[in-house]
Write an enzyme that holds these catalytic residues in place. Sequence first.
Site, PDB file in Angstrom:
ATOM      1  N   HIS A   1       0.797  -1.244   0.309  1.00  0.00           N
ATOM      2  CA  HIS A   1      -0.018  -0.032  -0.164  1.00  0.00           C
ATOM      3  C   HIS A   1       0.576   1.402  -0.030  1.00  0.00           C
ATOM      4  CE1 HIS A   1       0.659   0.544   4.047  1.00  0.00           C
ATOM      5  NE2 HIS A   1       0.576  -0.540   4.877  1.00  0.00           N
TER       6      HIS A   1
ATOM      7  N   HIS B   1       3.472   1.365   2.452  1.00  0.00           N
ATOM      8  CA  HIS B   1       5.105   0.560   1.724  1.00  0.00           C
ATOM      9  C   HIS B   1       6.343   1.823   1.108  1.00  0.00           C
ATOM     10  CE1 HIS B   1       2.246  -2.399   2.812  1.00  0.00           C
ATOM     11  NE2 HIS B   1       3.598  -2.341   3.963  1.00  0.00           N
TER      12      HIS B   1
ATOM     13  N   CYS C   1       2.779 -11.431  19.569  1.00  0.00           N
ATOM     14  CA  CYS C   1       2.064 -10.795  18.511  1.00  0.00           C
ATOM     15  C   CYS C   1       2.340 -11.137  16.910  1.00  0.00           C
ATOM     16  CB  CYS C   1       1.585  -9.578  18.889  1.00  0.00           C
ATOM     17  SG  CYS C   1       0.319  -8.903  17.242  1.00  0.00           S
TER      18      CYS C   1
ATOM     19  N   CYS D   1       2.520  -8.124  14.538  1.00  0.00           N
ATOM     20  CA  CYS D   1       3.895  -7.607  15.148  1.00  0.00           C
ATOM     21  C   CYS D   1       5.473  -8.322  14.832  1.00  0.00           C
ATOM     22  CB  CYS D   1       3.627  -6.447  15.948  1.00  0.00           C
ATOM     23  SG  CYS D   1       2.784  -5.910  16.751  1.00  0.00           S
TER      24      CYS D   1
ATOM     25  N   CYS E   1      -3.118  -7.076  21.684  1.00  0.00           N
ATOM     26  CA  CYS E   1      -1.677  -6.005  21.027  1.00  0.00           C
ATOM     27  C   CYS E   1      -2.519  -4.684  21.033  1.00  0.00           C
ATOM     28  CB  CYS E   1      -1.343  -6.742  19.535  1.00  0.00           C
ATOM     29  SG  CYS E   1      -0.119  -5.504  19.039  1.00  0.00           S
TER      30      CYS E   1
ATOM     31  N   HIS F   1      -2.106  -4.169  16.549  1.00  0.00           N
ATOM     32  CA  HIS F   1      -3.252  -4.391  15.213  1.00  0.00           C
ATOM     33  C   HIS F   1      -4.419  -4.402  16.597  1.00  0.00           C
ATOM     34  CE1 HIS F   1       0.588  -5.155  13.901  1.00  0.00           C
ATOM     35  NE2 HIS F   1      -0.121  -5.814  12.415  1.00  0.00           N
TER      36      HIS F   1
ATOM     37  N   LYS G   1      -2.992   5.302  11.423  1.00  0.00           N
ATOM     38  CA  LYS G   1      -2.056   4.465  10.797  1.00  0.00           C
ATOM     39  C   LYS G   1      -2.384   4.063   9.528  1.00  0.00           C
ATOM     40  CE  LYS G   1       1.805   1.842  10.494  1.00  0.00           C
ATOM     41  NZ  LYS G   1       2.044   0.373  10.704  1.00  0.00           N
TER      42      LYS G   1
ATOM     43  N   LYS H   1      -3.488  -1.772   5.512  1.00  0.00           N
ATOM     44  CA  LYS H   1      -4.407  -3.040   4.924  1.00  0.00           C
ATOM     45  C   LYS H   1      -5.292  -3.799   6.057  1.00  0.00           C
ATOM     46  CE  LYS H   1      -4.104  -4.767   1.155  1.00  0.00           C
ATOM     47  NZ  LYS H   1      -4.672  -4.719   0.039  1.00  0.00           N
TER      48      LYS H   1
END
Length: 524
Positions: free
Chosen positions: A23, A26, A132, A135, A157, A160, A307, A310
């Site tokens: 995405h 990145h 996690c 992560c 987490c 996430h 943030k 996806k």
Amino acid sequence: MPTTTSDSFFIATPIFYVNDVPHIGHAYTEVAADALSRWMRNSGIDTWFLTGTDEHGQKIMRTALANGVEPKEWADRLVEQAWKPLLTTLNLANDDFIRTTEERHESAVQKFLTLLHDKGFIYQGEYEGFYCVGCEEYKTPADLAEGTDEFEGQKVCQIHGRPIEVLKEENYFFKMSDFQEQLLELYRERPDFIQPASVKNEIVAFVNRGLEDLSISRSNIDWGIELPFDTTHVTYVWFEALLNYITATGWGSNEEEFARRWPAVQLVGKDIARFHAVIWPAMLMAAGLEPPKNVFAHGWLLVGGEKMSKSKLTGIAPSDITDVFGADAFRYYFLRAITFGSDGSFSWEDLSARYEAELANGLGNLASRVIAMLHRYRGGVIPDPSAGTGAAEEALRSVMTDAVTKANEAMHSFAIHEALAQIWRIVEDTNGYLTEQEPWALAKDDANADRLDAVLYQAADALRVLALVLHPFMPNSMSALWGALGQEGEPSDQVLLDAAVAGGLKTGTTVLELPPLFPRIEQD
Ligand code: MSP
């Protein structure tokens, strides 16, 4: 003082997980690394830009299995269909692309593990705690939050928002705690080692609280690199992924190449700064290797204040943008609009507005007008400015010199947005200069021929300098501009700072036609 002054420059992005397609978050890391490395390379510095993919670990194993294929098959598919094509989508000039499933990586990782084991930095123990998978990270109770909605009553987490796993297994540990003092000394001795300061402060505080040893193996999964001294374990994915920066540059196989490249500038998102500024240098210290040159943490792209990711369904594919605006505008927009090192919000409106104002009307229109006037008034030949040059030209030339110097300093300090802001002074002042000098009015009377020569020369020379200094950011359109100005080869064939000096344009050069650099975009 610039941070990167030595005669070689090695910049690496993190290697990307192949559980999903890229995405724009990145892509942001990639274009920043590409612009920095092109700037250094064009400056005549021995440059290396490394990127690649992180393919082991539980996250990828699970995704592959959920899709009914083996992890390697999944990784091959994602790398070939999504991650390597991203290099073309963004027009990246990377020198290497490492995959952690390559033999060169796997064998060097095993060599590194053997070295640390032989040196007594690896021991066997029991890990009991949280993990996690999102992560791929061991978590402490302080890293967790109370779940909400479907995860009510569970520990999740913080990043996430999903439940963590509770692990209890025999693992091998890296004696990271041995390096606490050395790390703190590194941060003290090299105040620029971690940037920006906000991230540095957070990391120094974290290390000051005390370092624990790190579990570096997993025995309950098999998608990973086996420990050479106990093949019932695979290496913890982060431990081997970090090693890509040296396994790709010859450590353990080509010492000459390694000495030429290492140490690297590590460009990372702030979420993974700790891995790069704590674990990674500790690993290198244990092996007797130099720590990275810098760890620079950029901010996050936010969508709707969060943030972009996806997993939260806010991911935007880079090609959604490049298909409409082109790769150059993508690169320019993200590098100009966001202060490098801070978070920045993405919106289509802002992108469109900047495209229109800065690229189409600002730079693109300037280039078209100057080339058109050279054709109209001087038969497409760069005139001799010497008889008509005066104070206005001197003033513009000194802005050009100052802006190029400051842009160079900014690039050496990772202030990419500032470099572009400096360069844009040339765009704006050249536009202002044309408005004041009115070459279209000068052209009406032959008595002004010397002045018109000087003005057209000056504007064309500014465009030539712009093509050189903007090429690292917008390679396609700046190559086109360079060619239209009658210059041979590519802007990158020149030594940037030697060529980007005012007055370098040769009188008598024939200019060509220039199609619009940034065509208008139909809005729907
Ligand atoms: N595989 C690890 C890195 C290992 S490096 C030895 C990883 N991969 S990742 O694919 O999840 O993320 C790679 C990079 O993308 C990170 O630097 C991360 O910060 C960046 N980004 C992911 N989402 C982002 C945004 N929304 N905004 C900006 N960068 C973001 O972590």
